[in-house]
Write an enzyme that holds these catalytic residues in place. Structure first.
Site, PDB file in Angstrom:
ATOM      1  N   CYS A  14       0.860  -1.204   0.000  1.00  0.00           N
ATOM      2  CA  CYS A  14       0.000   0.000   0.000  1.00  0.00           C
ATOM      3  C   CYS A  14       0.889   1.245   0.000  1.00  0.00           C
ATOM      4  O   CYS A  14       0.616   2.211  -0.729  1.00  0.00           O
ATOM      5  CB  CYS A  14      -0.924   0.021   1.205  1.00  0.00           C
ATOM      6  SG  CYS A  14      -2.408  -0.999   1.056  1.00  0.00           S
TER       7      CYS A  14
ATOM      8  N   ASP B 266      11.000  -5.671  -8.423  1.00  0.00           N
ATOM      9  CA  ASP B 266      11.249  -6.403  -7.181  1.00  0.00           C
ATOM     10  C   ASP B 266      12.636  -6.022  -6.665  1.00  0.00           C
ATOM     11  O   ASP B 266      13.613  -5.989  -7.420  1.00  0.00           O
ATOM     12  CB  ASP B 266      11.149  -7.913  -7.410  1.00  0.00           C
ATOM     13  CG  ASP B 266      11.023  -8.678  -6.100  1.00  0.00           C
ATOM     14  OD1 ASP B 266       9.959  -9.285  -5.869  1.00  0.00           O
ATOM     15  OD2 ASP B 266      11.986  -8.663  -5.301  1.00  0.00           O
TER      16      ASP B 266
ATOM     17  N   HIS C 115      -6.204  -2.319  -1.110  1.00  0.00           N
ATOM     18  CA  HIS C 115      -5.627  -3.433  -0.367  1.00  0.00           C
ATOM     19  C   HIS C 115      -6.478  -4.691  -0.507  1.00  0.00           C
ATOM     20  O   HIS C 115      -7.625  -4.734  -0.067  1.00  0.00           O
ATOM     21  CB  HIS C 115      -5.473  -3.084   1.122  1.00  0.00           C
ATOM     22  CG  HIS C 115      -4.787  -4.174   1.880  1.00  0.00           C
ATOM     23  ND1 HIS C 115      -3.416  -4.289   1.939  1.00  0.00           N
ATOM     24  CD2 HIS C 115      -5.286  -5.231   2.566  1.00  0.00           C
ATOM     25  CE1 HIS C 115      -3.102  -5.357   2.651  1.00  0.00           C
ATOM     26  NE2 HIS C 115      -4.225  -5.952   3.046  1.00  0.00           N
TER      27      HIS C 115
ATOM     28  N   ASN D 123       2.091 -15.933  -5.037  1.00  0.00           N
ATOM     29  CA  ASN D 123       2.190 -16.827  -3.886  1.00  0.00           C
ATOM     30  C   ASN D 123       1.075 -16.483  -2.908  1.00  0.00           C
ATOM     31  O   ASN D 123       0.838 -15.308  -2.618  1.00  0.00           O
ATOM     32  CB  ASN D 123       3.553 -16.659  -3.213  1.00  0.00           C
ATOM     33  CG  ASN D 123       4.695 -16.996  -4.146  1.00  0.00           C
ATOM     34  OD1 ASN D 123       4.598 -17.935  -4.931  1.00  0.00           O
ATOM     35  ND2 ASN D 123       5.767 -16.230  -4.095  1.00  0.00           N
TER      36      ASN D 123
ATOM     37  N   GLY E 122       4.167 -19.609   0.176  1.00  0.00           N
ATOM     38  CA  GLY E 122       5.409 -18.844   0.328  1.00  0.00           C
ATOM     39  C   GLY E 122       5.212 -17.343   0.287  1.00  0.00           C
ATOM     40  O   GLY E 122       6.153 -16.596   0.028  1.00  0.00           O
TER      41      GLY E 122
ATOM     42  N   THR F 111       5.125 -13.678   1.497  1.00  0.00           N
ATOM     43  CA  THR F 111       5.786 -12.954   2.592  1.00  0.00           C
ATOM     44  C   THR F 111       5.262 -11.529   2.771  1.00  0.00           C
ATOM     45  O   THR F 111       5.490 -10.931   3.810  1.00  0.00           O
ATOM     46  CB  THR F 111       7.313 -12.892   2.386  1.00  0.00           C
ATOM     47  OG1 THR F 111       7.588 -12.200   1.165  1.00  0.00           O
ATOM     48  CG2 THR F 111       7.933 -14.282   2.339  1.00  0.00           C
TER      49      THR F 111
ATOM     50  N   HIS G 237      -0.127  -8.287   0.789  1.00  0.00           N
ATOM     51  CA  HIS G 237      -0.912  -7.461  -0.152  1.00  0.00           C
ATOM     52  C   HIS G 237      -0.770  -8.169  -1.500  1.00  0.00           C
ATOM     53  O   HIS G 237       0.360  -8.372  -1.968  1.00  0.00           O
ATOM     54  CB  HIS G 237      -0.343  -6.035  -0.172  1.00  0.00           C
ATOM     55  CG  HIS G 237      -1.008  -5.082  -1.118  1.00  0.00           C
ATOM     56  ND1 HIS G 237      -1.495  -3.842  -0.723  1.00  0.00           N
ATOM     57  CD2 HIS G 237      -1.264  -5.157  -2.445  1.00  0.00           C
ATOM     58  CE1 HIS G 237      -2.016  -3.208  -1.758  1.00  0.00           C
ATOM     59  NE2 HIS G 237      -1.876  -3.990  -2.834  1.00  0.00           N
TER      60      HIS G 237
ATOM     61  N   HIS H 165      -0.060  -9.578  -4.895  1.00  0.00           N
ATOM     62  CA  HIS H 165       0.902  -9.139  -5.908  1.00  0.00           C
ATOM     63  C   HIS H 165       1.180 -10.276  -6.869  1.00  0.00           C
ATOM     64  O   HIS H 165       1.155 -11.450  -6.496  1.00  0.00           O
ATOM     65  CB  HIS H 165       2.207  -8.640  -5.270  1.00  0.00           C
ATOM     66  CG  HIS H 165       2.828  -9.604  -4.299  1.00  0.00           C
ATOM     67  ND1 HIS H 165       2.349  -9.771  -3.013  1.00  0.00           N
ATOM     68  CD2 HIS H 165       3.883 -10.451  -4.423  1.00  0.00           C
ATOM     69  CE1 HIS H 165       3.086 -10.671  -2.388  1.00  0.00           C
ATOM     70  NE2 HIS H 165       4.020 -11.113  -3.224  1.00  0.00           N
TER      71      HIS H 165
ATOM     72  N   HIS I  72       4.057 -11.638  -9.343  1.00  0.00           N
ATOM     73  CA  HIS I  72       5.449 -11.575  -9.801  1.00  0.00           C
ATOM     74  C   HIS I  72       5.456 -11.798 -11.303  1.00  0.00           C
ATOM     75  O   HIS I  72       4.785 -12.726 -11.806  1.00  0.00           O
ATOM     76  CB  HIS I  72       6.276 -12.709  -9.200  1.00  0.00           C
ATOM     77  CG  HIS I  72       6.443 -12.681  -7.717  1.00  0.00           C
ATOM     78  ND1 HIS I  72       7.597 -12.244  -7.108  1.00  0.00           N
ATOM     79  CD2 HIS I  72       5.621 -13.063  -6.704  1.00  0.00           C
ATOM     80  CE1 HIS I  72       7.483 -12.359  -5.788  1.00  0.00           C
ATOM     81  NE2 HIS I  72       6.295 -12.859  -5.524  1.00  0.00           N
TER      82      HIS I  72
HETATM   83  P1  AMP Z   1       6.170 -12.989  -1.839  1.00  0.00           P
HETATM   84  O1  AMP Z   1       7.259 -13.711  -1.100  1.00  0.00           O
HETATM   85  O2  AMP Z   1       5.532 -13.745  -2.944  1.00  0.00           O
HETATM   86  O3  AMP Z   1       5.168 -12.399  -0.863  1.00  0.00           O
HETATM   87  O4  AMP Z   1       6.884 -11.783  -2.574  1.00  0.00           O
HETATM   88  C1  AMP Z   1       7.259 -10.610  -1.949  1.00  0.00           C
HETATM   89  C2  AMP Z   1       8.268  -9.956  -2.854  1.00  0.00           C
HETATM   90  O5  AMP Z   1       8.379  -8.595  -2.477  1.00  0.00           O
HETATM   91  C3  AMP Z   1       9.673 -10.546  -2.777  1.00  0.00           C
HETATM   92  O6  AMP Z   1      10.075 -11.014  -4.058  1.00  0.00           O
HETATM   93  C4  AMP Z   1      10.519  -9.378  -2.286  1.00  0.00           C
HETATM   94  O7  AMP Z   1      11.793  -9.366  -2.870  1.00  0.00           O
HETATM   95  C5  AMP Z   1       9.697  -8.187  -2.704  1.00  0.00           C
HETATM   96  N1  AMP Z   1       9.909  -6.983  -1.922  1.00  0.00           N
HETATM   97  C6  AMP Z   1       9.981  -6.880  -0.565  1.00  0.00           C
HETATM   98  N2  AMP Z   1      10.161  -5.593  -0.219  1.00  0.00           N
HETATM   99  C7  AMP Z   1      10.192  -4.869  -1.370  1.00  0.00           C
HETATM  100  C8  AMP Z   1      10.347  -3.485  -1.671  1.00  0.00           C
HETATM  101  N3  AMP Z   1      10.508  -2.556  -0.711  1.00  0.00           N
HETATM  102  N4  AMP Z   1      10.350  -3.107  -2.983  1.00  0.00           N
HETATM  103  C9  AMP Z   1      10.193  -4.022  -3.958  1.00  0.00           C
HETATM  104  N5  AMP Z   1      10.025  -5.341  -3.740  1.00  0.00           N
HETATM  105  C10 AMP Z   1      10.024  -5.763  -2.461  1.00  0.00           C
HETATM  106 ZN    ZN Z   2      -1.843  -3.206   1.227  1.00  0.00          ZN
END
Ligand code: AMP
Ligand code: ZN
Length: 112
Positions: A6, A29, A45, A85, A91, A93, A96, A98, A100
């Site tokens: 967000c 990323d 969100h 994910n 997996g 992390t 929000h 997203h 890839h």
């Molecule tokens: P996931 O593990 O599928 O939730 O993907 C989260 C992704 O967010 C990971 O590939 C991280 O490298 C990426 N990530 C985390 N913090 C940032 C950030 N500040 N800017 C860009 N990507 C980020």
């Molecule tokens: Zn969010």
């Protein structure tokens, strides 16, 4: 809400934005897993894939239009992969939704 994506989508936290409009934001990323690796998020969100409903699903179609456009712009003529994910086993992390987008090299299947 204390949500990283967000904050990126609202420019509160800096990122390398490739594209944005009223509905979505695409940014690089921070830890790329392929020569091209960017994320596309809805500006509203939505926690994860599991939260997609009839009321919020229009943005998902738009995200895929944006992905097709960006992949052409990035020259990913040999293909690419889109991954979202979901939850612990998926997996995820960042909580929000997203997508890839990975490309620029041959990607193994199935994933680990
Ligand atoms: P996931 O593990 O599928 O939730 O993907 C989260 C992704 O967010 C990971 O590939 C991280 O490298 C990426 N990530 C985390 N913090 C940032 C950030 N500040 N800017 C860009 N990507 C980020
Ligand atoms: Zn969010």
């Amino acid at each position: 809400m204390d949500c990283l994506f967000c904050k990126i989508a609202s420019h509160e936290i800096p990122s390398t934005i490739l594209y944005e409009d009223d509905l979505v934001c695409a940014f690089k990323d921070v830890s790329p897993q392929a020569p091209t690796h960017f994320l596309v998020v809805p500006k509203t969100h939505i926690a994860d894939l599991d939260e997609i409903r009839e009321e919020n699903s229009a943005v998902i179609a738009h995200i895929f239009e944006v992905i097709a456009k960006l992949c052409k712009e990035q020259g990913l003529t040999d293909g690419y992969r889109v991954v979202s994910n979901c939850g612990k086993d998926g997996g995820q992390t960042v909580g929000h939704l997203h997508f890839h987008v990975l490309g620029g090299r041959s990607l193994a299947w199935p994933p680990g």
